[in-house]
Scaffold this active site. Sequence first.
Site, PDB file in Angstrom:
ATOM      1  N   TRP A   1      48.887  14.045 -30.959  1.00  0.00           N
ATOM      2  CA  TRP A   1      48.100  13.293 -29.976  1.00  0.00           C
ATOM      3  C   TRP A   1      46.707  13.192 -30.566  1.00  0.00           C
ATOM      4  O   TRP A   1      46.022  14.191 -30.737  1.00  0.00           O
ATOM      5  CB  TRP A   1      48.097  14.021 -28.636  1.00  0.00           C
ATOM      6  CG  TRP A   1      47.525  13.244 -27.491  1.00  0.00           C
ATOM      7  CD1 TRP A   1      48.103  12.205 -26.825  1.00  0.00           C
ATOM      8  CD2 TRP A   1      46.263  13.479 -26.848  1.00  0.00           C
ATOM      9  NE1 TRP A   1      47.275  11.787 -25.801  1.00  0.00           N
ATOM     10  CE2 TRP A   1      46.146  12.543 -25.809  1.00  0.00           C
ATOM     11  CE3 TRP A   1      45.229  14.385 -27.060  1.00  0.00           C
ATOM     12  CZ2 TRP A   1      45.019  12.488 -24.974  1.00  0.00           C
ATOM     13  CZ3 TRP A   1      44.115  14.330 -26.233  1.00  0.00           C
ATOM     14  CH2 TRP A   1      44.024  13.380 -25.197  1.00  0.00           C
TER      15      TRP A   1
ATOM     16  N   GLU B   1      44.346  12.859  -5.026  1.00  0.00           N
ATOM     17  CA  GLU B   1      45.554  13.054  -5.835  1.00  0.00           C
ATOM     18  C   GLU B   1      46.392  11.777  -5.874  1.00  0.00           C
ATOM     19  O   GLU B   1      46.956  11.416  -6.909  1.00  0.00           O
ATOM     20  CB  GLU B   1      46.368  14.223  -5.274  1.00  0.00           C
ATOM     21  CG  GLU B   1      47.692  14.486  -5.969  1.00  0.00           C
ATOM     22  CD  GLU B   1      47.557  14.894  -7.430  1.00  0.00           C
ATOM     23  OE1 GLU B   1      48.584  14.910  -8.125  1.00  0.00           O
ATOM     24  OE2 GLU B   1      46.429  15.161  -7.898  1.00  0.00           O
TER      25      GLU B   1
ATOM     26  N   LYS C   1      50.542  16.154 -21.662  1.00  0.00           N
ATOM     27  CA  LYS C   1      50.909  17.036 -20.561  1.00  0.00           C
ATOM     28  C   LYS C   1      50.052  18.289 -20.548  1.00  0.00           C
ATOM     29  O   LYS C   1      49.467  18.649 -19.537  1.00  0.00           O
ATOM     30  CB  LYS C   1      52.392  17.407 -20.670  1.00  0.00           C
ATOM     31  CG  LYS C   1      52.875  18.342 -19.564  1.00  0.00           C
ATOM     32  CD  LYS C   1      52.806  17.684 -18.204  1.00  0.00           C
ATOM     33  CE  LYS C   1      53.405  18.545 -17.125  1.00  0.00           C
ATOM     34  NZ  LYS C   1      53.227  17.957 -15.788  1.00  0.00           N
TER      35      LYS C   1
ATOM     36  N   ASN D   1      47.973  22.224 -34.087  1.00  0.00           N
ATOM     37  CA  ASN D   1      47.503  21.808 -32.770  1.00  0.00           C
ATOM     38  C   ASN D   1      46.124  22.394 -32.542  1.00  0.00           C
ATOM     39  O   ASN D   1      45.843  23.510 -32.979  1.00  0.00           O
ATOM     40  CB  ASN D   1      48.437  22.316 -31.666  1.00  0.00           C
ATOM     41  CG  ASN D   1      49.720  21.532 -31.599  1.00  0.00           C
ATOM     42  OD1 ASN D   1      49.863  20.501 -32.226  1.00  0.00           O
ATOM     43  ND2 ASN D   1      50.679  22.046 -30.841  1.00  0.00           N
ATOM     44  N   GLY D   2      45.270  21.680 -31.818  1.00  0.00           N
ATOM     45  CA  GLY D   2      43.941  22.177 -31.527  1.00  0.00           C
ATOM     46  C   GLY D   2      42.868  21.330 -32.189  1.00  0.00           C
ATOM     47  O   GLY D   2      43.133  20.225 -32.687  1.00  0.00           O
TER      48      GLY D   2
ATOM     49  N   HIS E   1      28.791   3.841   3.219  1.00  0.00           N
ATOM     50  CA  HIS E   1      27.700   4.203   2.319  1.00  0.00           C
ATOM     51  C   HIS E   1      27.877   3.608   0.924  1.00  0.00           C
ATOM     52  O   HIS E   1      27.286   4.116  -0.033  1.00  0.00           O
ATOM     53  CB  HIS E   1      27.578   5.729   2.236  1.00  0.00           C
ATOM     54  CG  HIS E   1      27.227   6.360   3.546  1.00  0.00           C
ATOM     55  ND1 HIS E   1      25.980   6.245   4.112  1.00  0.00           N
ATOM     56  CD2 HIS E   1      27.980   7.090   4.416  1.00  0.00           C
ATOM     57  CE1 HIS E   1      25.968   6.890   5.266  1.00  0.00           C
ATOM     58  NE2 HIS E   1      27.167   7.400   5.480  1.00  0.00           N
TER      59      HIS E   1
ATOM     60  N   CYS F   1      49.993  17.624 -30.656  1.00  0.00           N
ATOM     61  CA  CYS F   1      50.322  18.136 -29.363  1.00  0.00           C
ATOM     62  C   CYS F   1      51.530  19.093 -29.397  1.00  0.00           C
ATOM     63  O   CYS F   1      51.614  19.963 -28.563  1.00  0.00           O
ATOM     64  CB  CYS F   1      50.601  16.970 -28.443  1.00  0.00           C
ATOM     65  SG  CYS F   1      50.600  17.390 -26.729  1.00  0.00           S
TER      66      CYS F   1
ATOM     67  N   GLU G   1      47.302   7.061 -13.271  1.00  0.00           N
ATOM     68  CA  GLU G   1      47.935   7.737 -14.404  1.00  0.00           C
ATOM     69  C   GLU G   1      49.148   6.975 -14.926  1.00  0.00           C
ATOM     70  O   GLU G   1      49.314   6.834 -16.142  1.00  0.00           O
ATOM     71  CB  GLU G   1      48.390   9.146 -13.998  1.00  0.00           C
ATOM     72  CG  GLU G   1      47.347  10.222 -14.105  1.00  0.00           C
ATOM     73  CD  GLU G   1      47.919  11.582 -13.750  1.00  0.00           C
ATOM     74  OE1 GLU G   1      47.665  12.532 -14.494  1.00  0.00           O
ATOM     75  OE2 GLU G   1      48.620  11.703 -12.722  1.00  0.00           O
TER      76      GLU G   1
ATOM     77  N   LYS H   1      47.410   9.735  -9.296  1.00  0.00           N
ATOM     78  CA  LYS H   1      48.792   9.430  -9.671  1.00  0.00           C
ATOM     79  C   LYS H   1      48.970   7.940  -9.960  1.00  0.00           C
ATOM     80  O   LYS H   1      49.624   7.553 -10.913  1.00  0.00           O
ATOM     81  CB  LYS H   1      49.754   9.854  -8.553  1.00  0.00           C
ATOM     82  CG  LYS H   1      49.976  11.324  -8.463  1.00  0.00           C
ATOM     83  CD  LYS H   1      50.743  11.855  -9.669  1.00  0.00           C
ATOM     84  CE  LYS H   1      50.461  13.328  -9.887  1.00  0.00           C
ATOM     85  NZ  LYS H   1      49.152  13.620 -10.456  1.00  0.00           N
TER      86      LYS H   1
ATOM     87  N   ARG I   1      54.893  16.239 -23.630  1.00  0.00           N
ATOM     88  CA  ARG I   1      53.507  16.656 -23.776  1.00  0.00           C
ATOM     89  C   ARG I   1      52.598  15.484 -24.148  1.00  0.00           C
ATOM     90  O   ARG I   1      51.378  15.602 -24.076  1.00  0.00           O
ATOM     91  CB  ARG I   1      53.406  17.747 -24.858  1.00  0.00           C
ATOM     92  CG  ARG I   1      54.151  19.016 -24.494  1.00  0.00           C
ATOM     93  CD  ARG I   1      54.326  19.919 -25.695  1.00  0.00           C
ATOM     94  NE  ARG I   1      53.074  20.491 -26.137  1.00  0.00           N
ATOM     95  CZ  ARG I   1      52.596  21.668 -25.766  1.00  0.00           C
ATOM     96  NH1 ARG I   1      53.281  22.396 -24.903  1.00  0.00           N
ATOM     97  NH2 ARG I   1      51.462  22.121 -26.229  1.00  0.00           N
TER      98      ARG I   1
END
Length: 609
Positions: free
Chosen positions: A74, A482, A604, A98-99, A505, A2, A489, A486, A27
């Site tokens: 990460w 949202e 992040k 990274n990637g 429903h 990361c 998370e 949160k 991150r």
Amino acid sequence: MCGIVTAIAPRNIVPVLLEGLRKLEYRGYDSAGVAVLGEQGLERLRSAGRVADLTALTDEHKLTAHSGIAHTRWATHGVPSERNAHPHISGGLAVVHNGIIENFEAIRETLGSRGYEFTSETDTEAIAHLVQDKLAAGAELFEAVRLATLELEGAYAIGVVSEAEPERVIVARRGSPLLLGVGEDGMYAASDTAALLQVTRRVVYLEDGDLAELRRDGFRVTRSDGSPVEREEHLSSLSADAVELGQYRHYMQKEIFEQPQALANTLEMIAGGGSISPQLFGAEAGDVLGGVGRVLIIACGTSYHAGLVARYWLESVAKVTCTVEIASEYRYRDSVPEADTLVVVISQSGETADTLAALKHAKRLGMARTLAICNVPESAIVREAKLRFITRAGPEIGVASTKAFTTQLAALALLTLALAKQQGRLAHQDETGYLNALRHLPVAVTKVLELEPEIEAWAQRFAGKQHALFLGRGRHWPIAMEGALKLKEISYIHAESYAAGELKHGPLALVDKDMPVIAVAPADELLEKLKSNLQEVRARGGELYVFADAGSEIPESEGVHIMHMPEHYGLLSPVLHVIPLQLLSYHAALVKGTDVDKPRNLAKSVTVE
């Protein structure tokens, strides 16, 4: 991924590498490592855990050097472990990356047949052996890295050092962010400006397909075909203080309370004006917005929720059809392009891999009217779009986005007004009213933040819950979404959100005394409908926590807890109503004792698919 930091200087660069990693901790990561070229040649230390653990190792080994690379990982390929941590080594060469390398298995098979031994599960180790293979064939280090990148499929930012050539560090990027730092006594590179502020504010942003050779006294950049290229140097507007925690317990708390100033900064350009100008979005915005027939918003996560709010604004005020797409879905879906579509991409970092790919996909389909709403001026997404609006939230360190979200909403409100005006659908009286409401937003948000002690008391009741349900209607349904995001998370409480009218429903089956229901209840045209939905919850024994505007006339009673917002804010009410949901999640996480700023399994900046 990361985070990457590299350095070459006439002084000991180990503290620089470690401090850079600390600045990249926001991150998200699961392991860390460093490789340096010192008196003993190539030395590598790795740790499955925090940067603090790696720092203890470097102190124990008395590590010193004048050049090196460092990384926080990460996990994508292989479990979090020291064995899979970067840097990876081949001979006297070390690589950080990274990637995601999509063809790494084919590379591993080819190199394995040539005698290269793989000791990790990562795709990155294939890069190390591939560069080593080019060196063995006679290429010098820079050329070996260049030739290796030509064989890589996928996204990467790479840092390479070799004990055979200790006087330079090689870096390259395609799809993952990487920038250079030009110091007074050395050269540096990192995934993020924050990692370099300790040594310099002079930065150079590498483009996709760039490679750079760093020496103590300078650098050179080429394209992947070897042709030289000049990249402009920029003076970063960030300061080291901007990424310090200060008086707050966590970055998330700091960033929640920075929202009044972040909004004021983002809206500064309308502070003294009596009208909205399309030039807020670029010199060509007048022509672009005037011909828009529909809007397509593409984003991920929190930014996607901002887009969902904007859909209500755009359709009700600008009278323009709006579609909102999750970037990772849009880029792989067969869609019908329309040339008069304004494609709006939203990203905090400007490096979100799915959003960037979706933007490029839309352009390939022939939709040339593009706008980036982003917090990072020189990011890949901003450079890719025709128009841009830079939110001025400042660095956002906490993984759970807060001030980036509210400044995105402010930008989208400005876009709504600019588009409505450009198309002749905004009366002067309405324009004045909306602009005054936007200017007052920082003050209104400050008042909402004063509710924190009451919200903290509510949060105590959530700590022992396993599930929660969030409800909203109209433009506040995305705010409920949202709020649910949160909570899960950072507190790890399972939370879902629904348009309140959908309760009957299916979701109503979940409601009982152990399922708290959080409702966003502004005093708008849908309030009476929402009240009926809340009665459905109470009839099933559900406990309600309602964020209501003054005048909403929802009485408090047993099982119905009401928190009154300071003022009703009309069209811009979503900006205010998200603030208490951010605080509720933060304080619930505190009670549970989770890692608020670095929640498990999350990063992040999501710079890979």
